[in-house]
Design an enzyme around this catalytic site. Structure first.
Site, PDB file in Angstrom:
ATOM      1  N   PHE A 404      18.638  13.399 -26.237  1.00 54.88           N
ATOM      2  CA  PHE A 404      19.013  12.860 -24.934  1.00 54.88           C
ATOM      3  C   PHE A 404      20.059  13.694 -24.196  1.00 54.88           C
ATOM      4  CE2 PHE A 404      18.356   9.620 -28.229  1.00 54.88           C
ATOM      5  CZ  PHE A 404      17.044   9.303 -27.907  1.00 54.88           C
ATOM      6  N   CYS A 405      19.980  15.011 -24.334  1.00 53.52           N
ATOM      7  CA  CYS A 405      20.916  15.921 -23.654  1.00 53.52           C
ATOM      8  C   CYS A 405      22.367  15.529 -23.918  1.00 53.52           C
ATOM      9  CB  CYS A 405      20.639  15.964 -22.152  1.00 53.52           C
ATOM     10  SG  CYS A 405      19.098  16.781 -21.737  1.00 53.52           S
ATOM     11  N   ALA A 406      22.614  15.079 -25.150  1.00 51.29           N
ATOM     12  CA  ALA A 406      23.980  14.769 -25.595  1.00 51.29           C
ATOM     13  C   ALA A 406      24.077  15.192 -27.059  1.00 51.29           C
ATOM     14  CB  ALA A 406      24.282  13.283 -25.421  1.00 51.29           C
TER      15      ALA A 406
END
Length: 472
Positions: A404-406
């Site tokens: 999740f782009c984290a």
């Protein structure tokens, strides 16, 4: 300036036409004549108790094909990535589209209307987020674009937490970024942030308003007080928070706010950076080009101040108009109604996941008392990517699998390589949650009913008989 009538005939009683250009009937008409007529999938004899959709969205009643030839009502639990448009936004864009024209300096009637749309939208955005009188609203493509713009303007180091989405982690990397690793509680995390700012002053603290992995909401007013006590300003990545909670810059002490329309029910390619003007007026123009200058000579340029300094070129008039209309619709729905709707569905989702075996829901803080309608889970065994693919292909349910782009945050709190995220919004219902929980339980217990291959693009059905419309 010339205004445009904002009235809409959109209703909230649920009695909307079911026929849409992307529903089962329209899709079936576009595919080859050899494809059998769709067979409705079995449905419960009575609707599940609990909240229905709060708002009318453009994907309401959308039916999608599943493996085997049936069509089912689509369940969209991926709204944290991009949310469908409010019906009111779709109708507004359709009304203003014939008047689309150049903005600023155009003398024609459509040009005056287009200019009014942009100017009025700037005022609407400022009002919605409680901007101060001397704050500026710069229209951008999205949150990432807005934070990259702000990063070019910060006159010193920026301190961030490790829980950030990449949009609020990577822009600062080349400009003096310092990372504070979040602790197991919010209280301990604020203490760690306080210690870092005391150890070495910074110009800016930049944090997410709510985690896109866990949905946990940060106490922004307290963080603003902490940052200001050390002489720093506070920027907030509100991409996840703003569609769910009202944010007030003046009341909370936030200095800069960045957000995207595509997560706030206006998926037409616009976002905004709202905040104090002084840094932005001294920063290099975000884009060099027409509209950002007062005068150009071959040996010098006089750049404008204010938002136009960073908005060179022709603006996304329709995206900006859609964003303003979406914020107006959020206001019309009301903060209390949106919160009660989401809290009921969030509790239903998390209670249902807690009752399932082989599933663990990821959390970042032990003491977080407020969270959005987001649940990221990992499986004790098996691939969440395969489960996500089967949810879509066999059940018509959209979720998201990955990190999740984290990545730094996910890698710290998870025990598996990837997670599966379900996210709720104003168009979600109790039936959506129940269908997801039921399908997930069956897939975890018995696995998919069809064969899948793992490809560079993810898991895909080995034989995919789902028809596609001509535009795809």
């Amino acid at each position: 300036m010339i205004g445009i009538d904002e009235r809409t005939e959109a209703t909230r009683d649920g009695a909307r036409p079911m026929v849409r250009s992307t529903d089962a009937a329209a899709l079936a008409a576009e595919v080859a004549a050899s494809v059998p007529a769709p067979t409705p999938a079995p449905s419960p004899s009575s609707p599940a108790p609990g909240p229905g959709p709060l708002a009318a969205l453009s994907d309401a009643g959308l039916e999608v094909p599943v493996l085997g030839g049936a069509f089912v009502r689509h369940v969209n639990l991926d709204v944290a990535a991009s949310a469908p448009a409010f019906d009111a936004v779709t109708a507004h864009v359709a009304r203003v589209l014939p008047y689309y024209s150049s903005v600023h300096r155009g003398t024609g009637y459509p040009s005056q209307l287009a200019t009014a749309l942009v100017d009025d939208a700037r005022i609407a955005v400022a009002r919605h987020v409680g901007a101060r009188l001397d704050d500026v609203v710069v229209f951008t493509r999205n949150t990432t674009d807005a934070l990259n713009l702000l990063a070019s303007a910060v006159p010193g180091d920026t301190v961030v937490l490790d829980i950030e989405h990449h949009a609020n982690l990577l822009p600062w990397e080349r400009r003096g970024r310092r990372v504070v690793v979040a602790r197991t509680t919010i209280a301990e995390t604020l203490d760690a942030l306080d210690d870092e700012l005391r150890r070495c002053p910074a110009a800016l603290v930049s944090v997410t308003g709510a985690s896109n992995v866990t949905g946990e909401v940060l106490p922004l007013s307290r963080i603003a007080e902490l940052a200001h006590a050390h002489g720093a300003r506070l920027a907030v990545d509100a991409a996840q928070l703003l569609p769910h909670r009202r944010v007030d810059l003046a009341a909370s002490g936030i200095d800069y706010l960045a957000f995207s329309g595509h997560k706030a029910y206006a998926p037409f390619g616009a976002g905004a950076l709202v905040g104090r003007a002084d840094w932005l007026d001294r920063a290099p123009a975000h884009l060099a080009g027409g509209g950002a200058v007062d005068a150009v000579r071959l040996d010098a340029v006089d750049w404008k101040s204010g938002p136009e300094r960073h908005e060179a070129g022709t603006p996304n008039v329709l995206g900006i108009a859609a964003l303003a209309r979406a914020l107006a619709e959020l206001e019309r729905l009301g903060e209390r109604a949106r919160r009660e709707h989401e809290e009921a569905l969030t509790a239903r989702l998390h209670d249902g996941l807690a009752a399932q075996r082989g599933v663990r829901v990821i959390r970042g803080f032990d003491d977080a008392d407020d969270r959005l309608g987001i649940a990221t889970l990992e499986l004790e065994r098996g691939s969440v990517g395969l489960v996500a693919a089967a949810l879509a292909a066999e059940h018509g349910i959209s979720v998201r699998a990955g990190r999740f782009c984290a990545h730094p945050f996910f890698d710290r709190v998870a025990t598996r390589a990837n997670g599966l995220r379900a996210s709720l919004g104003a168009g979600s219902s109790a039936d959506d949650v129940d269908r997801f929980l039921d399908a997930l339980a069956r897939l975890v217990a018995d696995g998919p009913a069809h064969d899948y291959d793992r490809t560079p693009g993810g898991w895909c059905p080995r034989v995919d008989d789902r028809p596609r419309p001509s535009f795809a």
